[in-house]
Design an enzyme around this catalytic site. Sequence first.
Site, PDB file in Angstrom:
ATOM      1  N   HIS A  93       2.831 -31.215  -0.972  1.00 55.41           N
ATOM      2  CA  HIS A  93       4.049 -30.594  -0.468  1.00 55.41           C
ATOM      3  C   HIS A  93       4.254 -30.888   1.011  1.00 55.41           C
ATOM      4  CE1 HIS A  93       4.371 -27.450  -3.930  1.00 55.41           C
ATOM      5  NE2 HIS A  93       4.352 -28.691  -4.349  1.00 55.41           N
ATOM      6  N   GLU A  95       5.002 -29.039   3.568  1.00 52.48           N
ATOM      7  CA  GLU A  95       4.331 -28.161   4.528  1.00 52.48           C
ATOM      8  C   GLU A  95       2.878 -28.582   4.734  1.00 52.48           C
ATOM      9  OE1 GLU A  95       7.055 -25.467   1.954  1.00 52.48           O
ATOM     10  OE2 GLU A  95       5.939 -27.329   1.724  1.00 52.48           O
ATOM     11  N   CYS A 121       6.444 -22.734  -1.508  1.00 50.91           N
ATOM     12  CA  CYS A 121       5.851 -22.169  -2.716  1.00 50.91           C
ATOM     13  C   CYS A 121       4.745 -21.200  -2.282  1.00 50.91           C
ATOM     14  CB  CYS A 121       5.284 -23.283  -3.602  1.00 50.91           C
ATOM     15  SG  CYS A 121       3.775 -24.056  -2.966  1.00 50.91           S
ATOM     16  N   CYS A 124       1.707 -23.004  -0.516  1.00 51.40           N
ATOM     17  CA  CYS A 124       1.989 -23.433   0.857  1.00 51.40           C
ATOM     18  C   CYS A 124       2.117 -22.230   1.784  1.00 51.40           C
ATOM     19  CB  CYS A 124       3.254 -24.280   0.906  1.00 51.40           C
ATOM     20  SG  CYS A 124       3.039 -25.916   0.187  1.00 51.40           S
TER      21      CYS A 124
END
Length: 167
Positions: A93, A95, A121, A124
């Site tokens: 992801h 992040e 999410c 994260c």
Amino acid sequence: MAESPTDKATRQSRPERPSWDQYFMTITREVAERSTCLRAKVGAVIVRDRSILATGYNGSPAGLPHCTEVGCLVYESRTPDGEIEQNCYRTIHAEINAISQAARNGAAIRDADIYVTHTPCIHCLKVLINTGVRTVYYARPYKLHTVEQLLKGASIKLVAVPAADPS
């Protein structure tokens, strides 16, 4: 000294400057364009004192095949509420990629803020909490209900950034 008609017309026709939040969100959307995910383009920019510390987008680890090249490896799992989630084994992801870039370059991100195209999410968000990021600024909400409980006990804040006025 009085303002000349030319100066007045120039001042009135000049578009408003974007706010700092809108400025960083614009950069975040551009970072997302590097994404190699076939399902969503997500970008992240970590900022402290109006300076960019790191950026990230969703995609495969460096040097490994990307979904755009070999397809996705999607798997399904269930949340504790029974909701079905789909994730890709290939993708990191945005992040996490931004946090990794900061670590690789020796940039401390404690007390920084992060701008993300979508709300993080739950995984994260947990990592962002542990890194000491103060605020997550986001353009689009994504499954906010899945992080509500986590946010109740955390000091991190989620803040929506409205789109800049195009006029």
